[in-house]
Motif scaffolding. Structure first.
Motif, PDB file in Angstrom:
ATOM      1  N   LEU A   1       0.839  -1.276   0.003  1.00 50.41           N
ATOM      2  CA  LEU A   1       0.013  -0.071  -0.130  1.00 50.41           C
ATOM      3  C   LEU A   1       1.034   1.199   0.149  1.00 50.41           C
ATOM      4  O   LEU A   1       0.233   2.410  -0.572  1.00 50.41           O
ATOM      5  CB  LEU A   1      -0.762   0.124   1.140  1.00 50.41           C
ATOM      6  CG  LEU A   1      -1.997  -0.918   1.199  1.00 50.41           C
ATOM      7  CD1 LEU A   1      -2.846  -1.076   2.727  1.00 50.41           C
ATOM      8  CD2 LEU A   1      -3.142  -0.817   0.048  1.00 50.41           C
ATOM      9  N   ALA A   2       2.273   1.207   0.651  1.00 50.75           N
ATOM     10  CA  ALA A   2       2.842   2.306   0.417  1.00 50.75           C
ATOM     11  C   ALA A   2       3.718   2.388  -0.849  1.00 50.75           C
ATOM     12  O   ALA A   2       4.149   3.374  -1.060  1.00 50.75           O
ATOM     13  CB  ALA A   2       4.148   1.977   1.607  1.00 50.75           C
ATOM     14  N   LEU A   3       3.577   1.707  -1.772  1.00 52.12           N
ATOM     15  CA  LEU A   3       3.972   1.852  -3.224  1.00 52.12           C
ATOM     16  C   LEU A   3       3.666   2.913  -3.808  1.00 52.12           C
ATOM     17  O   LEU A   3       2.168   3.314  -3.834  1.00 52.12           O
ATOM     18  CB  LEU A   3       3.682   0.483  -3.937  1.00 52.12           C
ATOM     19  CG  LEU A   3       4.498   0.197  -5.079  1.00 52.12           C
ATOM     20  CD1 LEU A   3       6.017   0.061  -4.650  1.00 52.12           C
ATOM     21  CD2 LEU A   3       4.160  -1.251  -5.671  1.00 52.12           C
ATOM     22  N   SER A   4       4.375   3.876  -4.284  1.00 51.94           N
ATOM     23  CA  SER A   4       3.905   5.112  -5.029  1.00 51.94           C
ATOM     24  C   SER A   4       3.096   4.409  -6.769  1.00 51.94           C
ATOM     25  O   SER A   4       3.074   3.326  -6.816  1.00 51.94           O
ATOM     26  CB  SER A   4       5.033   5.947  -5.589  1.00 51.94           C
ATOM     27  OG  SER A   4       5.774   5.280  -6.519  1.00 51.94           O
ATOM     28  N   GLY A   5       2.665   5.649  -7.121  1.00 49.08           N
ATOM     29  CA  GLY A   5       1.663   5.350  -8.454  1.00 49.08           C
ATOM     30  C   GLY A   5       2.801   4.661  -9.439  1.00 49.08           C
ATOM     31  O   GLY A   5       2.413   3.962 -10.220  1.00 49.08           O
ATOM     32  N   LEU A   6       3.887   5.297  -9.518  1.00 51.91           N
ATOM     33  CA  LEU A   6       4.883   4.978 -10.387  1.00 51.91           C
ATOM     34  C   LEU A   6       5.384   3.392 -10.286  1.00 51.91           C
ATOM     35  O   LEU A   6       5.694   2.604 -10.999  1.00 51.91           O
ATOM     36  CB  LEU A   6       6.318   5.919 -10.500  1.00 51.91           C
ATOM     37  CG  LEU A   6       7.450   5.514 -11.437  1.00 51.91           C
ATOM     38  CD1 LEU A   6       6.930   5.588 -12.946  1.00 51.91           C
ATOM     39  CD2 LEU A   6       8.487   6.472 -11.398  1.00 51.91           C
ATOM     40  N   GLY A   7       5.564   3.177  -8.950  1.00 54.09           N
ATOM     41  CA  GLY A   7       5.738   1.791  -8.359  1.00 54.09           C
ATOM     42  C   GLY A   7       4.689   0.604  -8.854  1.00 54.09           C
ATOM     43  O   GLY A   7       5.099  -0.136  -9.523  1.00 54.09           O
ATOM     44  N   TRP A   8       3.338   0.971  -8.769  1.00 52.20           N
ATOM     45  CA  TRP A   8       2.311   0.178  -9.380  1.00 52.20           C
ATOM     46  C   TRP A   8       2.531   0.170 -10.660  1.00 52.20           C
ATOM     47  O   TRP A   8       2.193  -1.019 -11.158  1.00 52.20           O
ATOM     48  CB  TRP A   8       1.134   0.720  -8.861  1.00 52.20           C
ATOM     49  CG  TRP A   8       0.802   0.472  -7.504  1.00 52.20           C
ATOM     50  CD1 TRP A   8       0.883   1.151  -6.077  1.00 52.20           C
ATOM     51  CD2 TRP A   8       0.512  -0.901  -6.847  1.00 52.20           C
ATOM     52  NE1 TRP A   8       0.342   0.267  -5.317  1.00 52.20           N
ATOM     53  CE2 TRP A   8       0.263  -0.953  -5.666  1.00 52.20           C
ATOM     54  CE3 TRP A   8       0.450  -2.170  -7.535  1.00 52.20           C
ATOM     55  CZ2 TRP A   8       0.131  -2.119  -4.699  1.00 52.20           C
ATOM     56  CZ3 TRP A   8       0.238  -3.284  -6.762  1.00 52.20           C
ATOM     57  CH2 TRP A   8       0.012  -3.346  -5.399  1.00 52.20           C
ATOM     58  N   LEU A   9       2.555   1.089 -11.411  1.00 54.16           N
ATOM     59  CA  LEU A   9       2.830   1.254 -12.707  1.00 54.16           C
ATOM     60  C   LEU A   9       4.065   0.334 -13.164  1.00 54.16           C
ATOM     61  O   LEU A   9       3.825  -0.744 -14.225  1.00 54.16           O
ATOM     62  CB  LEU A   9       3.063   2.499 -13.533  1.00 54.16           C
ATOM     63  CG  LEU A   9       1.984   3.469 -13.565  1.00 54.16           C
ATOM     64  CD1 LEU A   9       2.145   4.627 -13.922  1.00 54.16           C
ATOM     65  CD2 LEU A   9       0.844   2.787 -14.584  1.00 54.16           C
ATOM     66  N   SER A  10       4.976   0.368 -12.585  1.00 54.61           N
ATOM     67  CA  SER A  10       6.107  -0.760 -12.852  1.00 54.61           C
ATOM     68  C   SER A  10       5.801  -2.239 -12.553  1.00 54.61           C
ATOM     69  O   SER A  10       6.219  -2.852 -13.470  1.00 54.61           O
ATOM     70  CB  SER A  10       7.463  -0.323 -11.914  1.00 54.61           C
ATOM     71  OG  SER A  10       7.834   1.025 -12.218  1.00 54.61           O
ATOM     72  N   VAL A  11       5.216  -2.412 -11.413  1.00 49.15           N
ATOM     73  CA  VAL A  11       4.853  -3.793 -11.033  1.00 49.15           C
ATOM     74  C   VAL A  11       3.868  -4.315 -12.302  1.00 49.15           C
ATOM     75  O   VAL A  11       3.884  -5.557 -12.725  1.00 49.15           O
ATOM     76  CB  VAL A  11       4.043  -3.917  -9.817  1.00 49.15           C
ATOM     77  CG1 VAL A  11       3.377  -5.180  -9.564  1.00 49.15           C
ATOM     78  CG2 VAL A  11       4.906  -3.399  -8.597  1.00 49.15           C
ATOM     79  N   ILE A  12       2.908  -3.434 -12.669  1.00 48.78           N
ATOM     80  CA  ILE A  12       1.849  -3.807 -13.541  1.00 48.78           C
ATOM     81  C   ILE A  12       2.459  -4.181 -15.116  1.00 48.78           C
ATOM     82  O   ILE A  12       2.228  -4.974 -15.670  1.00 48.78           O
ATOM     83  CB  ILE A  12       0.882  -2.979 -13.819  1.00 48.78           C
ATOM     84  CG1 ILE A  12      -0.072  -2.752 -12.865  1.00 48.78           C
ATOM     85  CG2 ILE A  12       0.038  -2.952 -15.213  1.00 48.78           C
ATOM     86  CD1 ILE A  12      -1.093  -1.705 -12.531  1.00 48.78           C
ATOM     87  N   TYR A  13       3.659  -3.401 -15.353  1.00 46.28           N
ATOM     88  CA  TYR A  13       4.173  -3.397 -16.628  1.00 46.28           C
ATOM     89  C   TYR A  13       4.930  -4.941 -16.575  1.00 46.28           C
ATOM     90  O   TYR A  13       5.125  -5.524 -17.586  1.00 46.28           O
ATOM     91  CB  TYR A  13       5.501  -2.289 -16.749  1.00 46.28           C
ATOM     92  CG  TYR A  13       6.361  -2.537 -18.051  1.00 46.28           C
ATOM     93  CD1 TYR A  13       6.016  -2.623 -19.236  1.00 46.28           C
ATOM     94  CD2 TYR A  13       7.780  -3.221 -17.800  1.00 46.28           C
ATOM     95  CE1 TYR A  13       6.900  -2.706 -20.041  1.00 46.28           C
ATOM     96  CE2 TYR A  13       8.335  -3.313 -18.883  1.00 46.28           C
ATOM     97  CZ  TYR A  13       8.114  -3.170 -20.020  1.00 46.28           C
ATOM     98  OH  TYR A  13       8.766  -3.374 -21.028  1.00 46.28           O
TER      99      TYR A  13
END
Length: 150
Positions: free
Chosen positions: A63-75
């Protein structure tokens, strides 16, 4: 390099080879559904590993992951894993493994090129030369037999 590191690298190579043999044996199966289903398994052991290495509350870490972090995970999850391996499996099912496998050499080249283009990272001269050597080797590997036939 430690013995553990060497052992892990050798196990990874063995797993890669085994996975390629399984994909080759699947034949005319559509690879995208195979990798979508296969991607449903790893989150459970990865969550357990996260619990052990990052503490007792992996959900708070996620939950502490940033938006860019989530985009990276999704990528990484969708593009490089599901789509990339689906395309790889489709190629292996249609062509000889010896014809397809050299293209795995492009993985680091694509990685550093993406880092340069997307993240603005500067490539060192050694990285550029290394990428060019890989590309030249791949070209010789793929086109060499055709040149010899002439």
């Amino acid at each position: 390099m430690t013995r553990t590191g060497l052992g892990l690298v050798l196990c990874a190579a063995l797993c890669w080879a085994g996975g390629n043999l399984v994909l080759k044996g699947l034949g005319g199966v559509s690879m995208l559904p195979v990798f979508i289903w296969a991607s449903l398994v790893p989150p459970v052991p990865m969550l357990a590993l996260s619990w052990v290495t990052e503490g007792p509350d992996p959900l708070a870490t996620m939950l502490a992951l940033s938006g860019l972090g989530w985009l990276s995970v999704i990528y990484v999850a969708l593009v490089s894993t599901v789509l990339g391996y689906s395309l790889w499996g489709a190629l292996l099912s249609r062509h000889r493994a010896a014809d397809i496998t050299p293209f795995a050499l492009l993985i680091p080249v694509v990685g550093i090129a993406t880092a340069a283009l997307v993240l603005g990272e500067r490539l060192s001269l050694v990285e550029v030369i290394g990428a060019l050597v890989i590309m030249a080797g791949l070209a010789l590997s793929v086109l060499g037999p055709r040149w010899q036939q002439r």
